[in-house]
Motif scaffolding. Structure first.
Motif, PDB file in Angstrom:
ATOM      1  N   ASP A  68       0.814  -1.214   0.000  1.00 33.79           N
ATOM      2  CA  ASP A  68       0.000   0.000   0.000  1.00 33.79           C
ATOM      3  C   ASP A  68       0.850   1.268   0.000  1.00 33.79           C
ATOM      4  O   ASP A  68       0.402   2.336   0.380  1.00 33.79           O
ATOM      5  CB  ASP A  68      -0.950   0.008   1.202  1.00 33.79           C
ATOM      6  N   LYS A  69       2.124   1.139  -0.445  1.00 38.07           N
ATOM      7  CA  LYS A  69       3.034   2.278  -0.495  1.00 38.07           C
ATOM      8  C   LYS A  69       3.557   2.500  -1.913  1.00 38.07           C
ATOM      9  O   LYS A  69       3.844   1.551  -2.630  1.00 38.07           O
ATOM     10  CB  LYS A  69       4.225   2.073   0.440  1.00 38.07           C
ATOM     11  N   VAL A  70       3.658   3.769  -2.282  1.00 43.65           N
ATOM     12  CA  VAL A  70       4.279   4.162  -3.547  1.00 43.65           C
ATOM     13  C   VAL A  70       5.644   4.719  -3.191  1.00 43.65           C
ATOM     14  O   VAL A  70       5.751   5.733  -2.491  1.00 43.65           O
ATOM     15  CB  VAL A  70       3.434   5.244  -4.261  1.00 43.65           C
ATOM     16  N   ARG A  71       6.709   4.029  -3.617  1.00 41.33           N
ATOM     17  CA  ARG A  71       8.064   4.479  -3.306  1.00 41.33           C
ATOM     18  C   ARG A  71       8.611   5.263  -4.503  1.00 41.33           C
ATOM     19  O   ARG A  71       8.544   4.807  -5.640  1.00 41.33           O
ATOM     20  CB  ARG A  71       8.989   3.305  -2.992  1.00 41.33           C
ATOM     21  N   LEU A  72       9.141   6.439  -4.210  1.00 39.94           N
ATOM     22  CA  LEU A  72       9.701   7.301  -5.242  1.00 39.94           C
ATOM     23  C   LEU A  72      11.186   7.014  -5.439  1.00 39.94           C
ATOM     24  O   LEU A  72      11.838   6.463  -4.554  1.00 39.94           O
ATOM     25  CB  LEU A  72       9.498   8.769  -4.863  1.00 39.94           C
ATOM     26  N   SER A  73      11.733   7.440  -6.562  1.00 43.48           N
ATOM     27  CA  SER A  73      13.157   7.263  -6.832  1.00 43.48           C
ATOM     28  C   SER A  73      13.992   8.367  -6.193  1.00 43.48           C
ATOM     29  O   SER A  73      15.215   8.263  -6.139  1.00 43.48           O
ATOM     30  CB  SER A  73      13.402   7.233  -8.344  1.00 43.48           C
ATOM     31  N   ALA A  74      13.344   9.420  -5.702  1.00 43.50           N
ATOM     32  CA  ALA A  74      14.024  10.535  -5.042  1.00 43.50           C
ATOM     33  C   ALA A  74      13.730  10.489  -3.547  1.00 43.50           C
ATOM     34  O   ALA A  74      12.704   9.957  -3.121  1.00 43.50           O
ATOM     35  CB  ALA A  74      13.522  11.857  -5.618  1.00 43.50           C
ATOM     36  N   THR A  75      14.630  11.049  -2.746  1.00 41.33           N
ATOM     37  CA  THR A  75      14.360  11.155  -1.317  1.00 41.33           C
ATOM     38  C   THR A  75      13.172  12.094  -1.117  1.00 41.33           C
ATOM     39  O   THR A  75      12.821  12.870  -2.006  1.00 41.33           O
ATOM     40  CB  THR A  75      15.573  11.722  -0.557  1.00 41.33           C
ATOM     41  N   ALA A  76      12.571  12.044   0.052  1.00 44.10           N
ATOM     42  CA  ALA A  76      11.414  12.892   0.335  1.00 44.10           C
ATOM     43  C   ALA A  76      11.771  14.369   0.183  1.00 44.10           C
ATOM     44  O   ALA A  76      11.027  15.139  -0.425  1.00 44.10           O
ATOM     45  CB  ALA A  76      10.895  12.614   1.744  1.00 44.10           C
ATOM     46  N   ALA A  77      12.909  14.773   0.715  1.00 43.61           N
ATOM     47  CA  ALA A  77      13.318  16.178   0.632  1.00 43.61           C
ATOM     48  C   ALA A  77      13.509  16.607  -0.822  1.00 43.61           C
ATOM     49  O   ALA A  77      13.139  17.713  -1.203  1.00 43.61           O
ATOM     50  CB  ALA A  77      14.596  16.399   1.427  1.00 43.61           C
ATOM     51  N   ASN A  78      14.064  15.726  -1.651  1.00 49.83           N
ATOM     52  CA  ASN A  78      14.242  16.058  -3.065  1.00 49.83           C
ATOM     53  C   ASN A  78      12.921  15.999  -3.821  1.00 49.83           C
ATOM     54  O   ASN A  78      12.696  16.790  -4.739  1.00 49.83           O
ATOM     55  CB  ASN A  78      15.258  15.135  -3.726  1.00 49.83           C
ATOM     56  N   ALA A  79      12.051  15.080  -3.455  1.00 49.34           N
ATOM     57  CA  ALA A  79      10.770  14.934  -4.152  1.00 49.34           C
ATOM     58  C   ALA A  79       9.931  16.194  -4.043  1.00 49.34           C
ATOM     59  O   ALA A  79       9.255  16.577  -4.988  1.00 49.34           O
ATOM     60  CB  ALA A  79       9.997  13.730  -3.614  1.00 49.34           C
TER      61      ALA A  79
END
Length: 88
Positions: A68-79
């Motif tokens: 139930d999670k969508v993981r991004l290729s960027a860190t949260a701060a960069n996203a």
């Protein structure tokens, strides 16, 4: 490329570092619309007015979908630097 058709409402969006970015409201075209109430305002280092409106993340940043999670290729701060804001 990740199958973004698996992304559903209320899924958690997290950065590559596992930090919470937001919660999916819905998919609009090639963007993930995050809910207003949980749209990245709490991320350390986020700048600008991040409250009371929707934010959008490009589906191009999606690295994988894990349950139930969508993981991004960027860190949260960069996203958050890639986020688009909307008035809706």
């Amino acid at each position: 490329m990740t199958d973004t058709s698996q992304i559903r409402e209320h899924m958690e969006v997290i950065g590559a570092d596992g930090v919470h970015v937001g919660t999916v409201d819905r998919i609009e075209g090639d963007r993930i619309k995050l809910t207003k109430k949980d749209s990245g305002a709490q991320i350390e280092g986020a700048t600008g007015a991040h409250e009371n409106h929707h934010h959008f993340i490009s589906t191009g940043l999606v690295a994988e979908i894990e349950g139930d999670k969508v993981r991004l290729s960027a860190t949260a701060a960069n996203a958050v630097t890639f986020e688009e804001e909307g008035d809706e």
